[in-house]
Scaffold this motif. Structure first.
Motif: not given
Ligand code: BGC
Length: 264
Positions: A56, A99, A104
């Motif tokens: 990420p 992730w 995010a």
């Protein structure tokens, strides 16, 4: 409002609605400014290599490089190849498992100047774009876009409204996940002919149409560029048309998502 800068209205008509989209793929991270009235990219795209491993933080930094390359300071949309709900990544079928569970939206926004970031599934983005500007344009009713690539992505759109996060690629079809049966990577890996692979695609389409009765399938992903070699071989009952926007669909759909409420 009239601009005081001489000539600027010729370049940037005040009526033009613009958005910014980023498409995160396994090999590249692409971004561009999008004209939301026409679905066309304004100027060139910037494409940078996806960092490996695609964690990420590393991906967020690359996204920021692309955005800053345009000097874009407004809201932006970003695609992700898995399920994202309320900005939180829920699955990582073909990407780094780091992730899962991350916010995010916040991670990417923090790399920028706090800009508003909308994250949505990659196939959902492609579906939005194809439905409004591409192969689904003018089609009322229930449209399913499928992207055939490493996996199978899906988007479900009813009269222009996206129902986010369908994961038809993970439906079980005849005891096997749809994407293990009919992703284009399966064709490549096994050296299958189009005939052989298309039989598997037919099975997946039939499973979907028996469950939700769509009016139209749009076939996307890289292999849709060779649609003349295989779409006519399909034996399911719902019409199938190839995607029209090709590799711009993700960017365009991401830009659309940044200006309207299409995620959950
Ligand atoms: C993921 C989907 C994604 C698709 C294409 C699948 O494995 O589960 O969310 O849209 O791959 O990237």
């Amino acid at each position: 409002m009239t601009s005081t800068v001489p000539g600027i209205d010729d370049v940037d008509p005040p009526s033009q609605r613009r958005g910014f989209g980023i498409d995160v793929g396994g090999s590249g991270i692409k971004g561009a400014i999008v004209d939301l009235d026409t679905g066309q990219l304004i100027g060139d795209r910037i494409k940078l290599l996806t960092p490996q491993p695609a964690t990420p933080d590393a991906v967020a930094k690359t996204i920021a490089e692309v955005v800053n390359g345009f000097g874009w300071t407004g809201p932006l949309g970003v695609t992700y190849p898995g399920v994202v709900t309320h900005g939180i990544v829920q699955t990582a079928a073909n990407v780094d498992k780091a992730w899962i569970g991350t916010n995010a939206r916040d991670i990417i926004s923090a790399e920028l100047s706090g800009q508003d970031v909308t994250i949505l599934n990659d196939a959902d983005a492609a579906g939005l774009a194809e439905e409004r500007y591409g192969a689904g344009k003018g089609h009322e009713g229930l449209v399913v876009l499928l992207t055939f690539g490493t996996g199978i992505g899906s988007a479900l759109i009813h009269n222009g409204k996206l129902i986010p996060n369908t994961e038809f690629g993970h439906l079980e079809v005849g005891g096997k996940e749809a994407e293990e049966r009919a992703a284009s990577s399966v064709k490549e890996r096994n050296g299958w002919s189009y005939e052989k692979w298309t039989k598997q695609v037919t099975r997946v389409l039939v499973a979907i149409e028996n469950a939700i009765w769509p009016d139209l399938f749009i076939a996307g992903g890289g292999i849709s560029r060779k649609a003349d070699k295989w779409v006519h071989l399909l034996e399911n009952r719902t019409p199938v048309v190839p995607a029209a926007l090709q590799n711009a669909a993700g960017i365009v759909g991401a830009a659309m998502a940044s200006t309207s409420d299409v995620t959950h």
